[in-house]
Design a protein around this motif. Structure first.
Motif, short mmCIF file in Angstrom:
data_model
loop_
_atom_site.label_atom_id
_atom_site.label_comp_id
_atom_site.label_asym_id
_atom_site.label_seq_id
_atom_site.Cartn_x
_atom_site.Cartn_y
_atom_site.Cartn_z
N LYS A 102 8.15 9.85 3.71
CA LYS A 102 9.31 9.75 4.34
C LYS A 102 8.42 10.45 6.06
N GLU A 103 7.92 11.36 6.23
CA GLU A 103 7.34 11.42 6.61
C GLU A 103 6.25 11.23 7.29
N LYS A 104 5.09 10.48 6.03
CA LYS A 104 3.52 9.97 6.57
C LYS A 104 4.16 8.83 7.08
N GLY A 156 6.50 5.81 11.62
CA GLY A 156 5.71 5.45 12.71
C GLY A 156 5.28 3.66 12.63
N LEU A 157 5.23 3.74 11.25
CA LEU A 157 4.32 2.40 10.75
C LEU A 157 5.58 1.44 10.96
N ASN A 158 4.76 -0.13 10.72
CA ASN A 158 5.39 -0.76 11.59
C ASN A 158 5.98 -1.95 10.21
N ARG A 159 6.76 -2.52 10.08
CA ARG A 159 7.64 -3.07 8.55
C ARG A 159 7.06 -2.32 7.80
N VAL A 160 7.36 -0.68 7.55
CA VAL A 160 7.32 0.24 6.56
C VAL A 160 8.67 1.01 6.94
#
Length: 226
Positions: A157-159, A162-166
């Protein structure tokens, strides 16, 4: 030190029937023959889902393919991706669930292995939405593997923030009872889901997939034709 969870590895043919590789080759053919909107990719949790009423009633109508193999680990799924399983297809969504079978590996190594898969999917399919259901608790009673899966969920969840579409989705609601046990009515072997368990656990995934597909359809309708 090398993290084996993040190194693409072919499964050994321990049974002598070359079954794992045969299944992989079948998936490659399906990539050439079908045009799925959703691909489920992972391990036994998703493989057994395909045999439930939940799959046939909720997921099959969404034009889903299931590229999941029992006992697969992060490194095996990574190998399958690197060897063609996401070639020749452009799904709108990938549902990825893997890591619960990496029982001897450390939680952060497993999380890094999952994240490596996410990055590889993104390289191959830059516009595809990636959905990450949480690793489920396992075992009738509280145990170390449950704790490790919970740790992996937190790390992933932390990693991906901010990733788009994840998107991560917690799917373990209602599995652990008040006394800390898991019922065989939900998980027949305290690891894989029954029909009852699958309906309870994967309903949030169905709702999310339907939402994403509907939004995707609206975006396409709003795109000016050339």
């Amino acid at each position: 030190m090398m993290n084996v969870c993040a190194v693409a590895t072919q499964r050994k043919d321990v049974d002598g029937d070359n079954r794992w590789l045969s299944i992989h080759r079948r998936f490659l053919l399906e990539c050439q023959e079908k045009d799925p909107d959703v691909i489920f990719l992972g391990d036994c949790i998703l493989e057994t889902l395909q045999d439930t009423e939940t799959w046939h009633n909720y997921f099959a109508p969404l034009h889903c393919l299931n590229f999941s193999i029992r006992d697969d680990r992060t490194e095996n799924v990574l190998w399958r991706i690197e060897n063609g399983e996401l070639d020749n297809v452009k799904p709108k969504i990938i549902v990825l669930h893997v890591g619960t079978n990496n029982i001897e590996n450390k939680g952060d190594d497993i999380a890094n292995g999952i994240f490596e898969i996410v990055q590889r999917i993104r390289e191959k399919l830059p516009d595809t939405y990636i959905v990450l259901p949480s690793l489920l608790p396992r075992g009738h009673q509280p145990n170390e593997l449950r704790d490790k899966n919970a740790e992996i969920n937190k790390l992933i969840k932390e990693k991906v923030i901010g990733l788009n579409r994840v998107q991560t989705v917690s799917i373990d609601k209602g599995l652990i009872q008040a006394d800390g046990t898991i019922s065989h009515h939900d998980m027949f072997d305290y690891k894989n889901l029954t029909n009852t368990g699958a309906k309870k656990i994967f309903e949030p995934i169905h709702d999310l997939l339907s939402q994403i597909l509907n939004e995707n359809e609206k975006e396409r309708d709003l795109t000016p034709s050339e």
